[in-house]
Scaffold this motif. Structure first.
Motif, PDB file in Angstrom:
ATOM      1  N   VAL A   1       0.844  -1.210   0.000  1.00 33.32           N
ATOM      2  CA  VAL A   1       0.000   0.000   0.000  1.00 33.32           C
ATOM      3  C   VAL A   1       0.867   1.243   0.000  1.00 33.32           C
ATOM      4  O   VAL A   1       0.652   2.166  -0.785  1.00 33.32           O
ATOM      5  N   TRP A   2       1.864   1.277   0.873  1.00 29.96           N
ATOM      6  CA  TRP A   2       2.694   2.476   1.020  1.00 29.96           C
ATOM      7  C   TRP A   2       3.601   2.690  -0.173  1.00 29.96           C
ATOM      8  O   TRP A   2       3.870   3.831  -0.548  1.00 29.96           O
ATOM      9  N   LYS A   3       4.083   1.623  -0.770  1.00 29.05           N
ATOM     10  CA  LYS A   3       4.906   1.783  -1.980  1.00 29.05           C
ATOM     11  C   LYS A   3       4.063   2.348  -3.114  1.00 29.05           C
ATOM     12  O   LYS A   3       4.544   3.125  -3.922  1.00 29.05           O
ATOM     13  N   GLY A   4       2.801   1.975  -3.187  1.00 29.41           N
ATOM     14  CA  GLY A   4       1.911   2.479  -4.220  1.00 29.41           C
ATOM     15  C   GLY A   4       1.557   3.939  -4.020  1.00 29.41           C
ATOM     16  O   GLY A   4       1.384   4.686  -4.975  1.00 29.41           O
ATOM     17  N   ILE A   5       1.462   4.373  -2.764  1.00 27.29           N
ATOM     18  CA  ILE A   5       1.111   5.759  -2.474  1.00 27.29           C
ATOM     19  C   ILE A   5       2.281   6.695  -2.768  1.00 27.29           C
ATOM     20  O   ILE A   5       2.118   7.754  -3.333  1.00 27.29           O
ATOM     21  N   GLU A   6       3.454   6.294  -2.387  1.00 31.21           N
ATOM     22  CA  GLU A   6       4.601   7.186  -2.521  1.00 31.21           C
ATOM     23  C   GLU A   6       5.119   7.293  -3.946  1.00 31.21           C
ATOM     24  O   GLU A   6       5.760   8.271  -4.284  1.00 31.21           O
ATOM     25  N   HIS A   7       4.894   6.303  -4.755  1.00 33.66           N
ATOM     26  CA  HIS A   7       5.297   6.274  -6.169  1.00 33.66           C
ATOM     27  C   HIS A   7       6.809   6.350  -6.405  1.00 33.66           C
ATOM     28  O   HIS A   7       7.292   5.740  -7.327  1.00 33.66           O
ATOM     29  N   ILE A   8       7.519   7.077  -5.607  1.00 34.78           N
ATOM     30  CA  ILE A   8       8.934   7.273  -5.882  1.00 34.78           C
ATOM     31  C   ILE A   8       9.816   6.533  -4.882  1.00 34.78           C
ATOM     32  O   ILE A   8      10.663   5.747  -5.253  1.00 34.78           O
ATOM     33  N   HIS A   9       9.605   6.769  -3.590  1.00 32.49           N
ATOM     34  CA  HIS A   9      10.498   6.218  -2.577  1.00 32.49           C
ATOM     35  C   HIS A   9       9.677   5.687  -1.403  1.00 32.49           C
ATOM     36  O   HIS A   9       8.916   6.412  -0.785  1.00 32.49           O
ATOM     37  N   TYR A  10       9.884   4.418  -1.080  1.00 33.68           N
ATOM     38  CA  TYR A  10       9.197   3.790   0.045  1.00 33.68           C
ATOM     39  C   TYR A  10       9.890   4.193   1.345  1.00 33.68           C
ATOM     40  O   TYR A  10      11.102   4.148   1.452  1.00 33.68           O
ATOM     41  N   SER A  11       9.114   4.575   2.339  1.00 33.65           N
ATOM     42  CA  SER A  11       9.668   4.976   3.625  1.00 33.65           C
ATOM     43  C   SER A  11       9.091   4.101   4.726  1.00 33.65           C
ATOM     44  O   SER A  11       7.894   4.158   5.007  1.00 33.65           O
ATOM     45  N   GLU A  12       9.939   3.303   5.354  1.00 33.25           N
ATOM     46  CA  GLU A  12       9.532   2.465   6.482  1.00 33.25           C
ATOM     47  C   GLU A  12       9.053   3.340   7.641  1.00 33.25           C
ATOM     48  O   GLU A  12       8.098   3.002   8.331  1.00 33.25           O
ATOM     49  N   ALA A  13       9.700   4.487   7.823  1.00 34.47           N
ATOM     50  CA  ALA A  13       9.320   5.398   8.909  1.00 34.47           C
ATOM     51  C   ALA A  13       7.902   5.918   8.715  1.00 34.47           C
ATOM     52  O   ALA A  13       7.123   5.982   9.663  1.00 34.47           O
ATOM     53  N   LEU A  14       7.554   6.272   7.504  1.00 35.28           N
ATOM     54  CA  LEU A  14       6.211   6.768   7.225  1.00 35.28           C
ATOM     55  C   LEU A  14       5.169   5.673   7.451  1.00 35.28           C
ATOM     56  O   LEU A  14       4.141   5.894   8.082  1.00 35.28           O
ATOM     57  N   LYS A  15       5.470   4.487   6.954  1.00 35.30           N
ATOM     58  CA  LYS A  15       4.566   3.351   7.133  1.00 35.30           C
ATOM     59  C   LYS A  15       4.361   3.066   8.622  1.00 35.30           C
ATOM     60  O   LYS A  15       3.229   2.920   9.086  1.00 35.30           O
ATOM     61  N   ASN A  16       5.445   3.019   9.388  1.00 34.16           N
ATOM     62  CA  ASN A  16       5.349   2.733  10.823  1.00 34.16           C
ATOM     63  C   ASN A  16       4.620   3.833  11.583  1.00 34.16           C
ATOM     64  O   ASN A  16       3.903   3.553  12.550  1.00 34.16           O
ATOM     65  N   THR A  17       4.789   5.081  11.154  1.00 35.61           N
ATOM     66  CA  THR A  17       4.100   6.195  11.806  1.00 35.61           C
ATOM     67  C   THR A  17       2.592   6.086  11.635  1.00 35.61           C
ATOM     68  O   THR A  17       1.827   6.559  12.468  1.00 35.61           O
ATOM     69  N   ALA A  18       2.156   5.428  10.579  1.00 40.94           N
ATOM     70  CA  ALA A  18       0.722   5.207  10.375  1.00 40.94           C
ATOM     71  C   ALA A  18       0.249   3.911  11.034  1.00 40.94           C
ATOM     72  O   ALA A  18      -0.813   3.875  11.663  1.00 40.94           O
ATOM     73  N   GLU A  19       1.031   2.848  10.916  1.00 42.75           N
ATOM     74  CA  GLU A  19       0.600   1.527  11.387  1.00 42.75           C
ATOM     75  C   GLU A  19       0.663   1.369  12.902  1.00 42.75           C
ATOM     76  O   GLU A  19      -0.289   0.881  13.525  1.00 42.75           O
ATOM     77  N   GLU A  20       1.755   1.750  13.512  1.00 40.91           N
ATOM     78  CA  GLU A  20       1.969   1.483  14.935  1.00 40.91           C
ATOM     79  C   GLU A  20       0.940   2.175  15.844  1.00 40.91           C
ATOM     80  O   GLU A  20       0.438   1.557  16.783  1.00 40.91           O
ATOM     81  N   PRO A  21       0.581   3.436  15.598  1.00 41.32           N
ATOM     82  CA  PRO A  21      -0.459   4.047  16.444  1.00 41.32           C
ATOM     83  C   PRO A  21      -1.822   3.380  16.276  1.00 41.32           C
ATOM     84  O   PRO A  21      -2.630   3.370  17.208  1.00 41.32           O
ATOM     85  N   THR A  22      -2.058   2.801  15.112  1.00 42.87           N
ATOM     86  CA  THR A  22      -3.313   2.080  14.901  1.00 42.87           C
ATOM     87  C   THR A  22      -3.376   0.877  15.827  1.00 42.87           C
ATOM     88  O   THR A  22      -4.424   0.584  16.415  1.00 42.87           O
ATOM     89  N   GLN A  23      -2.256   0.191  15.989  1.00 36.35           N
ATOM     90  CA  GLN A  23      -2.209  -0.937  16.921  1.00 36.35           C
ATOM     91  C   GLN A  23      -2.397  -0.447  18.352  1.00 36.35           C
ATOM     92  O   GLN A  23      -3.150  -1.062  19.134  1.00 36.35           O
ATOM     93  N   SER A  24      -1.743   0.661  18.715  1.00 35.24           N
ATOM     94  CA  SER A  24      -1.913   1.223  20.058  1.00 35.24           C
ATOM     95  C   SER A  24      -3.378   1.511  20.326  1.00 35.24           C
ATOM     96  O   SER A  24      -3.902   1.211  21.403  1.00 35.24           O
ATOM     97  N   LEU A  25      -4.049   2.104  19.346  1.00 37.80           N
ATOM     98  CA  LEU A  25      -5.463   2.419  19.500  1.00 37.80           C
ATOM     99  C   LEU A  25      -6.282   1.150  19.710  1.00 37.80           C
ATOM    100  O   LEU A  25      -7.164   1.105  20.570  1.00 37.80           O
TER     101      LEU A  25
END
Length: 194
Positions: free
Chosen positions: A154-178
Motif C-alpha cells: 500500500v505504502w509503496k503504491g502511495i509514494e510512487h517514488i520512494h518507500y519509507s519504512e518510517a512513514l509506514k510505521n508512523t501510520a501503522e503502529e499508532p493504529t495498533q496502540s489504539l
C-alpha cells in the motif's frame, strides 16, 4: 450523563496514540520503530489487558475457559511484540515463534480443561457483557486493519517514488496502540459492570 462521560473517555483515548507518535518523532527525534515509545506502549497495553482479563476471570469463574483462550491470544501477541528483545535475550538460539507456540499451547490446554465445547461456549457467553464488543473491535483493529493499513505494498503504491519504512510505521503502529486501548476500555467497563 454516563454516556457523555464514556464518549469523552473514548475521545481522550483516541488522542493517546497520536501523542505517543508525536513524542517519538518530535521529542525523541527518532522514527517509530520497534524501540520507540509507541512500540513499547503495545507491550504495556497488552500486559494491562492480560491483568484485566485475569481480574475478569476471577469475577466470572463460569467463563474461565473462554477468558483463558483470549488471555493466551494476548500473551502470544505480547511475545510477538517483543520478538527482537527475545532474539537478543536468547542470542538468537530461540525463535520468538516457538515461545509464542508454547505459551499458546499452554493457554489452549488450560482453557479447554473442561472441554473444548465448554471453552467455545464461554467465548459465546462473553457476549453477555455488552462491552465485550470493544474487545472484538479492538482485536479487529489490531489484527486486520493495522495489518492491511501497514502493508508495504500500500505504502509503496502511495509514494510512487520512494518507500519509507518510517512513514509506514508512523501510520501503522499508532493504529495498533489504539486497538489495544479500545480493548482495555472494554475490559475496564466489563470489570466495572461485573
Amino acid at each position: 450523563m454516563q454516556k457523555i462521560k464514556e464518549y469523552l473517555a473514548l475521545a481522550i483515548m483516541m488522542c493517546v496514540p497520536y501523542v505517543l507518535v508525536m513524542f517519538d518523532n518530535y521529542i525523541l527525534k527518532n522514527e517509530v520503530n520497534k524501540h520507540s515509545v509507541t512500540a513499547i506502549s503495545h507491550s504495556v497495553f497488552l500486559i494491562i489487558n492480560i491483568i484485566l482479563l485475569y481480574k475478569i476471570k476471577r469475577n466470572n469463574k463460569d467463563l474461565s475457559g473462554g477468558i483463558l483462550l483470549i488471555t493466551g491470544l494476548f500473551a502470544a501477541m505480547l511475545i510477538r511484540e517483543n520478538r527482537e528483545n527475545i532474539r537478543e535475550l536468547f542470542s538468537g538460539a530461540v525463535h520468538w515463534s516457538w515461545l509464542a507456540i508454547a505459551v499458546s499451547l499452554y493457554y489452549l490446554w488450560q482453557g479447554t480443561r473442561n472441554g473444548i465445547g465448554k471453552a467455545f461456549a464461554d467465548l459465546k457467553e462473553m457476549h453477555r457483557f455488552s462491552d465485550y464488543n470493544y474487545l472484538i473491535c479492538g482485536l479487529i483493529l489490531v489484527l486486520v486493519w493495522s495489518r492491511l493499513f501497514g502493508n508495504r505494498f500500500v505504502w509503496k503504491g502511495i509514494e510512487h517514488i520512494h518507500y519509507s519504512e518510517a512513514l509506514k510505521n508512523t501510520a501503522e503502529e499508532p493504529t495498533q496502540s489504539l486497538g489495544y486501548l479500545i480493548i482495555m476500555f472494554g475490559l475496564v467497563k466489563i470489570l466495572k459492570n461485573k
